[in-house]
Design a protein around this motif. Sequence first.
Motif, short mmCIF file in Angstrom:
data_model
loop_
_atom_site.label_atom_id
_atom_site.label_comp_id
_atom_site.label_asym_id
_atom_site.label_seq_id
_atom_site.Cartn_x
_atom_site.Cartn_y
_atom_site.Cartn_z
N MET A 1 -11.80 -28.89 14.06
CA MET A 1 -10.74 -27.93 14.73
C MET A 1 -10.03 -27.14 13.12
O MET A 1 -9.67 -27.87 12.65
CB MET A 1 -9.92 -28.60 15.65
N LYS A 2 -10.01 -25.98 13.54
CA LYS A 2 -8.62 -25.18 12.66
C LYS A 2 -8.05 -25.38 13.23
O LYS A 2 -7.47 -25.65 14.46
CB LYS A 2 -9.26 -23.79 12.82
N THR A 3 -6.70 -25.51 12.43
CA THR A 3 -5.25 -25.94 12.73
C THR A 3 -4.87 -24.59 13.18
O THR A 3 -4.33 -25.33 14.67
CB THR A 3 -4.07 -25.45 11.05
N GLU A 4 -5.14 -23.82 13.53
CA GLU A 4 -4.69 -22.83 14.49
C GLU A 4 -4.96 -22.98 15.90
O GLU A 4 -4.60 -22.11 16.59
CB GLU A 4 -4.83 -20.88 14.30
N ASP A 5 -6.37 -24.20 15.88
CA ASP A 5 -6.66 -24.26 17.33
C ASP A 5 -6.06 -24.94 18.09
O ASP A 5 -6.29 -25.41 18.79
CB ASP A 5 -8.17 -24.14 16.95
N HIS A 6 -5.41 -26.04 16.81
CA HIS A 6 -4.64 -26.40 18.08
C HIS A 6 -3.12 -26.20 19.13
O HIS A 6 -2.52 -25.12 18.47
CB HIS A 6 -3.84 -27.81 16.95
N LEU A 7 -2.71 -26.93 20.05
CA LEU A 7 -1.49 -26.90 20.60
C LEU A 7 -0.34 -27.50 19.57
O LEU A 7 -0.10 -29.36 19.35
CB LEU A 7 -1.45 -27.38 22.13
N PHE A 8 0.67 -27.69 19.48
CA PHE A 8 2.05 -27.64 18.62
C PHE A 8 2.87 -27.92 19.32
O PHE A 8 3.36 -26.43 20.39
CB PHE A 8 2.54 -27.57 17.08
N LEU A 9 4.35 -28.93 19.37
CA LEU A 9 5.59 -29.19 20.47
C LEU A 9 6.11 -28.00 19.22
O LEU A 9 6.54 -27.89 18.30
CB LEU A 9 5.83 -30.02 20.41
N GLU A 10 7.03 -27.15 19.71
CA GLU A 10 8.53 -26.86 19.67
C GLU A 10 9.15 -27.87 18.53
O GLU A 10 9.28 -29.04 19.24
CB GLU A 10 9.10 -25.70 20.25
N ALA A 11 10.06 -27.19 18.20
CA ALA A 11 10.56 -28.32 17.08
C ALA A 11 11.78 -29.03 17.48
O ALA A 11 12.28 -30.40 17.53
CB ALA A 11 11.67 -27.73 15.08
N GLU A 12 12.21 -28.34 18.68
CA GLU A 12 13.84 -29.09 19.33
C GLU A 12 13.04 -30.23 20.49
O GLU A 12 13.48 -30.75 20.41
CB GLU A 12 14.27 -27.26 20.21
N THR A 13 11.22 -29.51 20.62
CA THR A 13 11.61 -30.30 21.56
C THR A 13 11.29 -31.81 20.67
O THR A 13 11.03 -32.65 21.40
CB THR A 13 10.00 -30.85 22.14
N VAL A 14 10.54 -32.12 19.90
CA VAL A 14 10.02 -32.91 19.15
C VAL A 14 11.57 -33.53 18.42
O VAL A 14 11.47 -34.60 18.54
CB VAL A 14 8.98 -32.51 17.13
N ASP A 15 12.41 -32.95 18.26
CA ASP A 15 13.42 -33.38 17.78
C ASP A 15 14.04 -34.06 19.27
O ASP A 15 14.88 -35.15 19.47
CB ASP A 15 14.79 -32.44 17.06
N GLU A 16 14.36 -33.32 20.59
CA GLU A 16 14.86 -34.46 21.54
C GLU A 16 13.81 -35.91 22.63
O GLU A 16 14.73 -36.65 22.26
CB GLU A 16 15.13 -33.18 22.50
#
Length: 102
Positions: A1-16
């Motif tokens: 899969m290409k990077t743009e095909d992945h879902l990512f969490l928002e930085a704020e969510t990752v930090d929390e």
Amino acid sequence: MKTEDHLFLEAETVDEVSRLFKALADPTRIKMLYLLSQEECHVGHIAEVLGMSQSAVSHQLALLRTLRLVKYRREGKTLVYSCDDDHVLSLLKQAIDHAQHR
């Protein structure tokens, strides 16, 4: 899969989530949350049951409150603490079940 095909969490969510797991990484806070999963408690009761000073308990509760893991209600001049919601209890129960699973 290409990077743009992945879902990512928002930085704020990752930090929390990271702060949540850091809080749960402390044995004292696990004991406190487990106690609060069984009953509402005031600082003095938590201190007595866990063999801690009231100051140390208050310090830990302040952190847990900031992370929305515990909440309190006022009974006169006394604050009575409990787990914030079922998500907290579910996380704690799953971690305990995993640790006890053989």
